[in-house]
Design a protein around this motif. Structure first.
Motif, PDB file in Angstrom:
ATOM      1  N   CYS A  90      -4.071   7.743   1.863  1.00  0.00           N
ATOM      2  CA  CYS A  90      -3.664   8.851   1.010  1.00  0.00           C
ATOM      3  C   CYS A  90      -4.885   9.467   0.338  1.00  0.00           C
ATOM      4  CB  CYS A  90      -2.744   8.346  -0.100  1.00  0.00           C
ATOM      5  SG  CYS A  90      -1.121   7.866   0.492  1.00  0.00           S
ATOM      6  N   SER A  91      -4.668  10.642  -0.203  1.00  0.00           N
ATOM      7  CA  SER A  91      -5.709  11.220  -1.042  1.00  0.00           C
ATOM      8  C   SER A  91      -5.600  10.567  -2.419  1.00  0.00           C
ATOM      9  CB  SER A  91      -5.511  12.731  -1.153  1.00  0.00           C
ATOM     10  OG  SER A  91      -4.272  12.986  -1.766  1.00  0.00           O
ATOM     11  N   ASP A  92      -6.537  10.883  -3.307  1.00  0.00           N
ATOM     12  CA  ASP A  92      -6.554  10.240  -4.628  1.00  0.00           C
ATOM     13  C   ASP A  92      -5.368  10.630  -5.499  1.00  0.00           C
ATOM     14  OD1 ASP A  92      -8.819   8.902  -4.008  1.00  0.00           O
ATOM     15  OD2 ASP A  92     -10.174  10.329  -4.977  1.00  0.00           O
ATOM     16  N   ASP A  93      -4.653  11.671  -5.104  1.00  0.00           N
ATOM     17  CA  ASP A  93      -3.558  12.160  -5.936  1.00  0.00           C
ATOM     18  C   ASP A  93      -2.303  11.297  -5.865  1.00  0.00           C
ATOM     19  OD1 ASP A  93      -5.247  14.250  -6.429  1.00  0.00           O
ATOM     20  OD2 ASP A  93      -4.371  15.508  -4.848  1.00  0.00           O
ATOM     21  N   CYS A  94      -2.221  10.418  -4.888  1.00  0.00           N
ATOM     22  CA  CYS A  94      -1.021   9.592  -4.745  1.00  0.00           C
ATOM     23  C   CYS A  94      -1.084   8.388  -5.677  1.00  0.00           C
ATOM     24  CB  CYS A  94      -0.890   9.090  -3.318  1.00  0.00           C
ATOM     25  SG  CYS A  94      -0.543  10.392  -2.138  1.00  0.00           S
ATOM     26  N   ASP A  95       0.070   8.028  -6.219  1.00  0.00           N
ATOM     27  CA  ASP A  95       0.148   6.784  -6.970  1.00  0.00           C
ATOM     28  C   ASP A  95       1.500   6.146  -6.717  1.00  0.00           C
ATOM     29  OD1 ASP A  95       2.009   8.094  -8.573  1.00  0.00           O
ATOM     30  OD2 ASP A  95       0.463   8.738  -9.991  1.00  0.00           O
ATOM     31  N   GLU A  96       1.812   5.105  -7.489  1.00  0.00           N
ATOM     32  CA  GLU A  96       3.048   4.372  -7.213  1.00  0.00           C
ATOM     33  C   GLU A  96       4.303   5.177  -7.538  1.00  0.00           C
ATOM     34  OE1 GLU A  96       3.530   0.930  -9.850  1.00  0.00           O
ATOM     35  OE2 GLU A  96       1.704   1.658 -10.826  1.00  0.00           O
ATOM     36  N   HIS A  97       4.126   6.276  -8.268  1.00  0.00           N
ATOM     37  CA  HIS A  97       5.295   7.072  -8.619  1.00  0.00           C
ATOM     38  C   HIS A  97       5.632   8.091  -7.545  1.00  0.00           C
ATOM     39  CE1 HIS A  97       4.956   5.095 -12.398  1.00  0.00           C
ATOM     40  NE2 HIS A  97       3.742   5.554 -12.559  1.00  0.00           N
ATOM     41  N   ALA A  98       4.612   8.650  -6.949  1.00  0.00           N
ATOM     42  CA  ALA A  98       4.886   9.681  -5.952  1.00  0.00           C
ATOM     43  C   ALA A  98       3.727   9.874  -4.990  1.00  0.00           C
ATOM     44  CB  ALA A  98       5.183  11.003  -6.656  1.00  0.00           C
ATOM     45  N   HIS A  99       4.093  10.162  -3.773  1.00  0.00           N
ATOM     46  CA  HIS A  99       3.090  10.540  -2.779  1.00  0.00           C
ATOM     47  C   HIS A  99       2.948  12.057  -2.800  1.00  0.00           C
ATOM     48  CE1 HIS A  99       2.153   6.870  -0.540  1.00  0.00           C
ATOM     49  NE2 HIS A  99       3.354   6.468  -0.890  1.00  0.00           N
ATOM     50  N   GLN A 100       1.745  12.518  -2.573  1.00  0.00           N
ATOM     51  CA  GLN A 100       1.494  13.967  -2.562  1.00  0.00           C
ATOM     52  C   GLN A 100       1.019  14.418  -1.190  1.00  0.00           C
ATOM     53  OE1 GLN A 100       2.243  15.447  -5.313  1.00  0.00           O
ATOM     54  NE2 GLN A 100       2.206  13.801  -6.798  1.00  0.00           N
ATOM     55  N   PHE A 112       0.826  -1.209   0.000  1.00  0.00           N
ATOM     56  CA  PHE A 112       0.000   0.000   0.000  1.00  0.00           C
ATOM     57  C   PHE A 112       0.864   1.263   0.000  1.00  0.00           C
ATOM     58  CE2 PHE A 112      -4.121  -1.903   1.975  1.00  0.00           C
ATOM     59  CZ  PHE A 112      -4.258  -2.690   0.854  1.00  0.00           C
ATOM     60  N   LEU A 113       1.980   1.190   0.727  1.00  0.00           N
ATOM     61  CA  LEU A 113       2.898   2.333   0.766  1.00  0.00           C
ATOM     62  C   LEU A 113       3.489   2.581  -0.611  1.00  0.00           C
ATOM     63  CD1 LEU A 113       5.265   2.188   3.893  1.00  0.00           C
ATOM     64  CD2 LEU A 113       3.866   4.112   3.147  1.00  0.00           C
ATOM     65  N   GLU A 114       3.916   1.481  -1.253  1.00  0.00           N
ATOM     66  CA  GLU A 114       4.524   1.578  -2.584  1.00  0.00           C
ATOM     67  C   GLU A 114       3.543   2.072  -3.621  1.00  0.00           C
ATOM     68  OE1 GLU A 114       6.155  -2.215  -3.629  1.00  0.00           O
ATOM     69  OE2 GLU A 114       7.540  -2.148  -1.922  1.00  0.00           O
ATOM     70  N   LYS A 115       2.304   1.647  -3.490  1.00  0.00           N
ATOM     71  CA  LYS A 115       1.303   1.975  -4.512  1.00  0.00           C
ATOM     72  C   LYS A 115       0.645   3.334  -4.291  1.00  0.00           C
ATOM     73  CE  LYS A 115       1.165  -1.686  -7.192  1.00  0.00           C
ATOM     74  NZ  LYS A 115       1.242  -1.615  -8.660  1.00  0.00           N
ATOM     75  N   GLY A 116       0.916   3.950  -3.165  1.00  0.00           N
ATOM     76  CA  GLY A 116       0.301   5.254  -2.911  1.00  0.00           C
ATOM     77  C   GLY A 116      -1.094   5.164  -2.328  1.00  0.00           C
ATOM     78  N   ILE A 117      -1.370   4.103  -1.594  1.00  0.00           N
ATOM     79  CA  ILE A 117      -2.677   3.988  -0.932  1.00  0.00           C
ATOM     80  C   ILE A 117      -2.600   4.524   0.494  1.00  0.00           C
ATOM     81  CG2 ILE A 117      -4.460   2.368  -0.130  1.00  0.00           C
ATOM     82  CD1 ILE A 117      -3.815   0.608  -2.526  1.00  0.00           C
ATOM     83  N   VAL A 118      -1.489   4.249   1.162  1.00  0.00           N
ATOM     84  CA  VAL A 118      -1.284   4.827   2.492  1.00  0.00           C
ATOM     85  C   VAL A 118       0.055   5.556   2.515  1.00  0.00           C
ATOM     86  CG1 VAL A 118      -2.628   3.026   3.676  1.00  0.00           C
ATOM     87  CG2 VAL A 118      -0.137   2.787   3.516  1.00  0.00           C
ATOM     88  N   HIS A 119       0.178   6.483   3.452  1.00  0.00           N
ATOM     89  CA  HIS A 119       1.451   7.166   3.642  1.00  0.00           C
ATOM     90  C   HIS A 119       1.853   7.062   5.102  1.00  0.00           C
ATOM     91  CE1 HIS A 119      -1.631  10.231   4.432  1.00  0.00           C
ATOM     92  NE2 HIS A 119      -0.784  10.786   5.290  1.00  0.00           N
TER      93      HIS A 119
END
Ligand SMILES: [Zn+2]
Ligand SMILES: [Zn+2]
Ligand SMILES: [Zn+2]
Length: 140
Positions: free
Chosen positions: A79-89, A58-65
């Motif tokens: 996370c908010s919807d803006d996060c993905d596997e490339h970067a957390h926002q 989940f951390l890698e995919k941008g689901i949780v931070h």
């Protein structure tokens, strides 16, 4: 709720597993950041390793931070919807209540830009504010 869980997993191209489903459901029902111990207690059907792996995915995919905490191990929040596997926002402030000890994301308040001395390059900043949360403030 189940629909939302399925949507989150699909959105991040993850297969639905029982553990992943339960972890997300728990995050959705809690408004504060959650640590490993709390998750293990809640998801008693799964062993620590499975829960650990799920959180890492989940951390890698941008689901949780990861949420900074001044004591104990790491805590996590959705996370908010803006996060993905490339970067957390997740450039927001976190709040820790001194009464109920809950850690909350304050998504509407961003971390201010900090100017560093020459030669220092900032990559990530976290800001933890301590105080009394809205729930505890009313009863006090
Ligand atoms: Zn994120
Ligand atoms: Zn509180
Ligand atoms: Zn947060």
């Amino acid at each position: 709720m189940q629909e939302r869980v399925a949507h989150i997993l699909k959105h991040h191209q993850l297969r639905v597993t029982a553990c992943r489903k339960q972890v997300i459901t728990f995050f959705l029902t809690q408004r504060h950041a959650i640590g490993h111990a709390e998750l293990e207690q809640e998801l008693e059907d799964f062993d620590r390793v499975t829960i650990y792996r799920t959180l890492n995915t989940f951390l890698e995919k941008g689901i949780v931070h990861q949420v900074p905490d001044d004591v104990g191990g790491a805590k996590y929040a959705l996370c908010s919807d803006d996060c993905d596997e490339h970067a957390h926002q997740d450039n927001h402030v976190h709040f820790k209540c001194v009464e109920c000890h809950k850690l909350t994301c304050i998504e509407e308040v961003g971390i201010p830009t900090i100017t560093l001395p020459e030669g220092f390059v900032a990559m990530k900043a976290s800001l933890l504010i301590k105080g009394v949360c809205e729930t505890c403030g009313i009863t006090a």
